[in-house]
Design an enzyme around this catalytic site. Structure first.
Site, short mmCIF file in Angstrom:
data_model
loop_
_atom_site.label_atom_id
_atom_site.label_comp_id
_atom_site.label_asym_id
_atom_site.label_seq_id
_atom_site.Cartn_x
_atom_site.Cartn_y
_atom_site.Cartn_z
N ALA A 356 0.84 -1.15 0.00
CA ALA A 356 0.00 -0.04 0.16
C ALA A 356 0.79 1.13 0.05
CB ALA A 356 -1.11 0.04 1.19
N PHE A 387 -2.98 -0.26 5.26
CA PHE A 387 -2.52 0.74 6.26
C PHE A 387 -3.78 1.62 6.64
CE2 PHE A 387 1.52 0.47 3.82
CZ PHE A 387 2.13 -0.53 4.79
N PHE A 475 -9.50 -5.00 22.77
CA PHE A 475 -8.53 -5.85 23.53
C PHE A 475 -8.88 -6.20 24.75
CE2 PHE A 475 -6.77 -4.44 19.60
CZ PHE A 475 -5.42 -5.42 19.43
#
Length: 635
Positions: A356, A387, A475
């Site tokens: 990218a 990205f 997370f």
């Protein structure tokens, strides 16, 4: 009567078929095992069974082992009247060096859509390079309970597409050096006799040679009628070795091949020059594979690749070297997308893998087009852009959508609390090093300050008129208050919705709310538009991207960059889209500047062109040292 019945059955067999998909059950464990353990614990369906479930005919697949199959492009003709499904792009905020999980979100989203909401969906992913796979980054199959299986097959050779690109690329590189050697050591007549030999007593031009004659303005078809001057013009390309931009490639991080010397054997008669190896996926042939819309289109693009200039400053192409057909035949299987499946048995296309930075960072147009036909009018095709949204998404819209003619329905913007804390002033995040306590403990102020980057990426998406849904990749160290704060700010900043996602630990079930939000957003008004007109001058197009997307005050071209812009404009390449080669770690050209930098001047150190792929790529700031040579990553 039998003939009529057979004909009716055949016509019926060619029609679009509803899916009859048997999803695979997941039993997520806690704590979550390693990716490879999860992948090996799930038994995938045989790929021919999967193909039949999603409406592929037996003569439309070429099976590679038990879990992979190439899909033939003839399907596009069979289903040409079938309406397309909805088109979803997964992009992200400016990432940490660890990545924020776009591939994982892509897989989690399709598992949720199909395995839990009973909506047809297809994921379209890039094939990973062996460079990152054997480096720090690792594979690209997703992770946790949202991944493509078998992950070893996905991350390694797959069906050999990258090897085909390597072979085609290096064949062209060999042809360049061989042509220079022969022109340096032979007379015009000897060259001509080699290029147009007598075969069985007959001498004739090939189709590609006749095309070259026409480009030279020589309207003759009999090899015996050319004048000495015409023979010289036809036989000699007069390549200037100092202008050769075509390099050899290998799909391994081998840093000692970054600069090499070729031609040292006695047989090369003193023709020695400095060259280099690039990583295979950086080859322009990879970008062409990703943007081609048919075999014929790919062949034409391969022929247009500019490999050097001649001594008069005119471009020399692969077509001039006469190798277009050879390149195309090496790529004849690579052009077919590879069918695989997710952990929950939903279909995935893996096809092409351009980076990218120096390329456009998206999977293939053909995979998307085939998938859009297969899912049906109410289905979804989910693909990702490399990205952050400022790089991969911008190129998806301005380059890939121009090539495909497809219009996206929704953008899913992936964010993490970790990355937002970094943008809010948190300590550096380094691959391979433990995270500092700021990232593992609740810190609402850091999160709030870092949401400026999320807000900017939402604004960038809105420039293109497409609804955006924020997917917060959760997370285990994220606190509920941090998650709620991000979602609140995202909605206040113009996102259609913002949803926390737990697909990594729970599979598709953890992304059901995201899938529902995407389905609703896809029904919103879509006023998609490109960021710039192709007719604008090259410099103005660069300026628009720098100011509107990156937030730069202005751009500054080096003398070398301005000279290249003038050269490409003179050669007729000024109406191509722009593919900025820039660091992905900041909206600016300086990786250390996080958040939303402002007031900076974007330096353009050089400007290059991938004419076959169909874009101009300016080299921004210090990235130029890497991207101008398409060097192998320092992993």
């Amino acid at each position: 009567q039998n003939m009529v019945k057979n004909t009716e059955r055949w016509i019926q067999s060619q029609q679009y078929r509803k899916w009859d998909l048997r999803c695979l059950k997941l039993q997520p464990l806690s704590p979550v095992p390693s990716d490879i353990e999860i992948s090996r614990a799930q038994r995938p369906k045989a790929v021919d069974v999967l193909a039949k479930e999603i409406g592929l005919l037996t003569d439309e697949i070429e099976i590679y082992g038990q879990t992979k199959a190439k899909v033939r492009l003839s399907l596009l003709e069979r289903l040409k009247d079938q309406p397309d499904g909805k088109y979803v792009l997964v992009a992200g905020i400016t990432p940490t060096p660890l990545g924020e999980g776009k591939s994982t979100v892509t897989i989690g989203l399709v598992q949720a859509l199909t395995a839990h909401l009973n909506i047809n969906s297809f994921a379209c992913l890039r094939q990973p390079s062996q460079g990152p796979t054997f480096g720090v980054k690792g594979g690209a199959a997703g992770g946790g309970y949202a991944q493509v299986i078998p992950m070893e097959e996905f991350n390694l050779h797959l069906t050999g597409d990258i090897h085909a690109i390597t072979a085609a690329n290096n064949l062209l590189a060999a042809a360049i050096d061989a042509r220079i050697l022969h022109e340096n050591t032979q007379s015009d007549k000897a060259l001509y006799n080699r290029l147009v030999p007598v075969v069985n007593g007959v001498r004739g031009f090939s189709a590609i040679q006749l095309a070259r004659l026409r480009r030279l303005g020589i309207n003759k078809t009999d090899p015996g009628t050319l004048t000495e001057e015409e023979i010289s013009r036809f036989a000699r390309l007069d390549i200037d070795p100092s202008t050769i931009t075509w390099q050899r490639v290998v799909d391994t991080n081998d840093r000692f091949l970054r600069k090499i010397t070729v031609g040292q054997a006695n047989t090369e008669k003193g023709f020695v020059r400095q060259a280099q190896f690039d990583i295979a996926v950086a080859s322009e042939i990879m970008a062409i594979l990703a943007l081609a819309t048919s075999l014929q289109d790919m062949k034409e693009r391969l022929g247009k690749m500019v490999v050097a200039n001649d001594k008069k400053g005119e471009p020399v192409t692969a077509e001039d070297l006469g190798v277009t057909g050879a390149l195309a035949v090496l790529m004849k299987d690579a052009i077919k997308p590879t069918l695989m499946q997710t952990l929950e048995g939903t279909p995935v296309f893996v096809h092409a893998g351009p980076f990218a930075n120096i390329a456009h960072g998206n999977s293939s147009v053909l995979a998307d087009k085939i998938a859009l036909k297969l899912v049906g009018e109410k289905g979804f095709v989910v693909t990702e852009a490399g990205f952050g949204a400022d790089i991969g998404m911008e190129k998806f819209f301005n380059i890939k959508c121009r090539a495909s003619g497809l219009v996206p329905s929704v953008v899913v913007l992936v964010a993490t609390v970790r990355a937002l804390k970094m943008h809010g002033g948190g300590p550096n995040v380094t691959a391979g090093a433990p995270l500092k306590k700021e990232y593992t403990e609740e810190n609402l102020q850091l999160v709030a300050d870092g949401c400026c980057n999320l807000q900017k990426q939402i604004q960038i998406t809105q420039l293109f008129g497409v609804p955006v849904v924020v997917a917060l990749n959760v997370f285990k160290t994220d606190s509920p208050a941090e998650v709620d704060l991000v979602c609140k700010i995202a909605k206040q900043s113009g996102a259609f919705d913002a949803v926390p996602c737990n697909h990594w630990s729970a599979g598709g079930r953890g992304a059901v709310k995201l899938a529902q939000a995407v389905e609703k957003a896809a029904n919103q008004k879509n006023s998609f538009k490109y960021l710039y007109s192709l007719e604008l001058p090259i410099v103005e197009k660069i300026q628009i991207i720098a100011q509107k997307v990156y937030g730069a005050q202005d751009i500054e071209l080096s003398p070398a960059a301005q000279s290249q812009v003038d050269c490409y404009t003179r050669q007729g390449f000024g109406n191509l889209p722009i593919c900025m080669a820039k660091t992905h770690l900041s909206l600016s050209h300086q990786p250390e500047r996080k958040g939303v930098p402002t007031g900076f001047i974007l330096p353009i150190s050089d400007v290059r062109a991938s004419i076959g792929a169909g874009f101009i790529y300016p080299l921004v700031g210090t990235v130029s040292a890497v991207c101008s040579t398409q060097s192998l990553p320092s992993l």
